[in-house]
Design an enzyme around this catalytic site. Structure first.
Site, PDB file in Angstrom:
ATOM      1  N   ASP A   7       0.749  -1.023   0.072  1.00  0.00           N
ATOM      2  CA  ASP A   7       0.200  -0.109  -0.188  1.00  0.00           C
ATOM      3  C   ASP A   7       0.925   1.057  -0.071  1.00  0.00           C
ATOM      4  O   ASP A   7       1.970   1.180   0.416  1.00  0.00           O
ATOM      5  CB  ASP A   7      -0.752   0.091   1.434  1.00  0.00           C
ATOM      6  CG  ASP A   7      -1.818   1.101   1.263  1.00  0.00           C
ATOM      7  OD1 ASP A   7      -2.476   1.638   0.482  1.00  0.00           O
ATOM      8  OD2 ASP A   7      -2.067   1.583   2.283  1.00  0.00           O
ATOM      9  N   GLU A   9      -0.088   4.958   0.834  1.00  0.00           N
ATOM     10  CA  GLU A   9      -0.551   6.189   1.911  1.00  0.00           C
ATOM     11  C   GLU A   9      -0.504   5.246   3.192  1.00  0.00           C
ATOM     12  O   GLU A   9      -1.204   4.246   3.543  1.00  0.00           O
ATOM     13  CB  GLU A   9      -1.639   6.799   1.660  1.00  0.00           C
ATOM     14  CG  GLU A   9      -1.640   7.489   0.561  1.00  0.00           C
ATOM     15  CD  GLU A   9      -3.017   8.290   0.192  1.00  0.00           C
ATOM     16  OE1 GLU A   9      -3.342   9.201   0.985  1.00  0.00           O
ATOM     17  OE2 GLU A   9      -3.702   8.147  -0.781  1.00  0.00           O
ATOM     18  N   GLU A  15      -0.713   9.940   4.872  1.00  0.00           N
ATOM     19  CA  GLU A  15      -2.188  10.034   4.265  1.00  0.00           C
ATOM     20  C   GLU A  15      -2.201  11.421   3.606  1.00  0.00           C
ATOM     21  O   GLU A  15      -2.175  12.652   4.269  1.00  0.00           O
ATOM     22  CB  GLU A  15      -3.066   9.841   5.446  1.00  0.00           C
ATOM     23  CG  GLU A  15      -3.235   8.307   5.868  1.00  0.00           C
ATOM     24  CD  GLU A  15      -3.795   7.368   4.915  1.00  0.00           C
ATOM     25  OE1 GLU A  15      -4.304   7.836   3.981  1.00  0.00           O
ATOM     26  OE2 GLU A  15      -3.687   6.223   5.144  1.00  0.00           O
ATOM     27  N   ARG A  46     -15.734  12.955   0.123  1.00  0.00           N
ATOM     28  CA  ARG A  46     -14.983  13.787  -0.011  1.00  0.00           C
ATOM     29  C   ARG A  46     -15.120  14.927  -1.201  1.00  0.00           C
ATOM     30  O   ARG A  46     -14.676  15.906  -0.975  1.00  0.00           O
ATOM     31  CB  ARG A  46     -13.503  13.253  -0.272  1.00  0.00           C
ATOM     32  CG  ARG A  46     -12.876  12.347   0.697  1.00  0.00           C
ATOM     33  CD  ARG A  46     -12.005  11.388   0.436  1.00  0.00           C
ATOM     34  NE  ARG A  46     -10.959  10.972   1.392  1.00  0.00           N
ATOM     35  CZ  ARG A  46     -10.142   9.688   1.153  1.00  0.00           C
ATOM     36  NH1 ARG A  46     -10.062   9.142   0.085  1.00  0.00           N
ATOM     37  NH2 ARG A  46      -9.669   9.501   2.041  1.00  0.00           N
ATOM     38  N   ASP A  91      -5.149   2.837  -3.803  1.00  0.00           N
ATOM     39  CA  ASP A  91      -6.410   3.447  -4.147  1.00  0.00           C
ATOM     40  C   ASP A  91      -6.359   4.935  -4.372  1.00  0.00           C
ATOM     41  O   ASP A  91      -7.396   5.547  -4.676  1.00  0.00           O
ATOM     42  CB  ASP A  91      -7.762   3.003  -3.030  1.00  0.00           C
ATOM     43  CG  ASP A  91      -8.336   1.536  -3.415  1.00  0.00           C
ATOM     44  OD1 ASP A  91      -7.915   1.084  -4.317  1.00  0.00           O
ATOM     45  OD2 ASP A  91      -8.516   1.059  -2.480  1.00  0.00           O
ATOM     46  N   ASP A 152      -2.183  -1.193   5.664  1.00  0.00           N
ATOM     47  CA  ASP A 152      -2.569  -0.574   7.032  1.00  0.00           C
ATOM     48  C   ASP A 152      -4.003  -0.448   7.081  1.00  0.00           C
ATOM     49  O   ASP A 152      -4.571   0.064   8.108  1.00  0.00           O
ATOM     50  CB  ASP A 152      -2.000   0.926   7.175  1.00  0.00           C
ATOM     51  CG  ASP A 152      -2.545   2.027   6.318  1.00  0.00           C
ATOM     52  OD1 ASP A 152      -2.805   1.607   5.272  1.00  0.00           O
ATOM     53  OD2 ASP A 152      -2.481   3.101   6.778  1.00  0.00           O
TER      54      ASP A 152
END
Length: 199
Positions: A7, A9, A15, A46, A91, A152
């Site tokens: 992953d 972030e 992040e 968002r 993502d 995470d």
């Protein structure tokens, strides 16, 4: 033949949305995939907040330019890439990831893309494929690779569990408590040792 899937972030870089929440003074934008398992719901929420505040891609990219990889991330990635293939499965979006990939010496990343109007307003997004991390891991396996994965958040659990070895890294207490069988690490040296053992 192994490929390590990481992953981005929270694992290699801070992040992005949290950094932008702090820079813009909009605390609601601190919500991430650690808090909301439904990615589409999270992104629509968002985009609604960005529209409400008249913020677009340019403002987010200005924040991203100031983000540096987590301490030790580049060294970890350099060593890992010297011994095996590594793909970052995220993502996030191409428009967000590019400046960060430059700071990490251009590792391979598979991510998504934003739909952006001429005005700079983010109008939507296009996912590469459904459940992109799990789908990619399965595709790599069908091409003859064994995968090792680390992440995470909720959206990393599929790829972690589908891999021959999978680890949580800098995850939340809640996710660790719900997945007690997964190795969980906080330091890059410990994650590297675990990945080397799995190789």
């Amino acid at each position: 033949m192994n490929v390590v899937c990481l992953d981005m972030e929270g694992v290699l870089v801070p992040e992005i949305w949290i950094a932008f929440a702090e820079a813009s003074g909009i605390p609601e934008l601190k919500r991430t995939t650690r808090d909301e398992p439904d990615y589409d719901k999270l992104m629509q929420w968002r985009l609604g907040i960005l529209k409400e505040h008249g913020l677009g891609l340019k403002e987010i990219q200005a924040t991203i330019e100031k983000i540096d990889p987590l301490p030790g991330a580049k060294e970890f990635l350099d060593e890992l890439r010297s011994i095996t293939q590594v793909i970052i499965l995220s993502d996030t979006f191409e428009q967000f990831a590019t400046p960060l990939m430059k700071k990490l010496d251009w590792p391979t990343i598979f991510c998504n893309t934003l739909k952006v109007a001429d005005s700079g307003e983010i109008t939507g997004y296009q996912m590469r494929c459904p459940q992109s991390k799990l789908t990619t891991v399965k595709a790599l396996q069908s091409a003859g690779f064994d995968t090792i994965a680390a992440g995470d958040s909720f959206n990393d659990l599929g790829m972690i569990r589908a891999s021959k070895a999978g680890f949580l890294f800098k995850s939340t207490d809640a996710i660790k408590a719900d997945n007690p069988d997964l190795g969980a690490f906080e330091e890059f040296d410990d994650l590297l040792t675990a990945i080397k053992a799995a190789l």
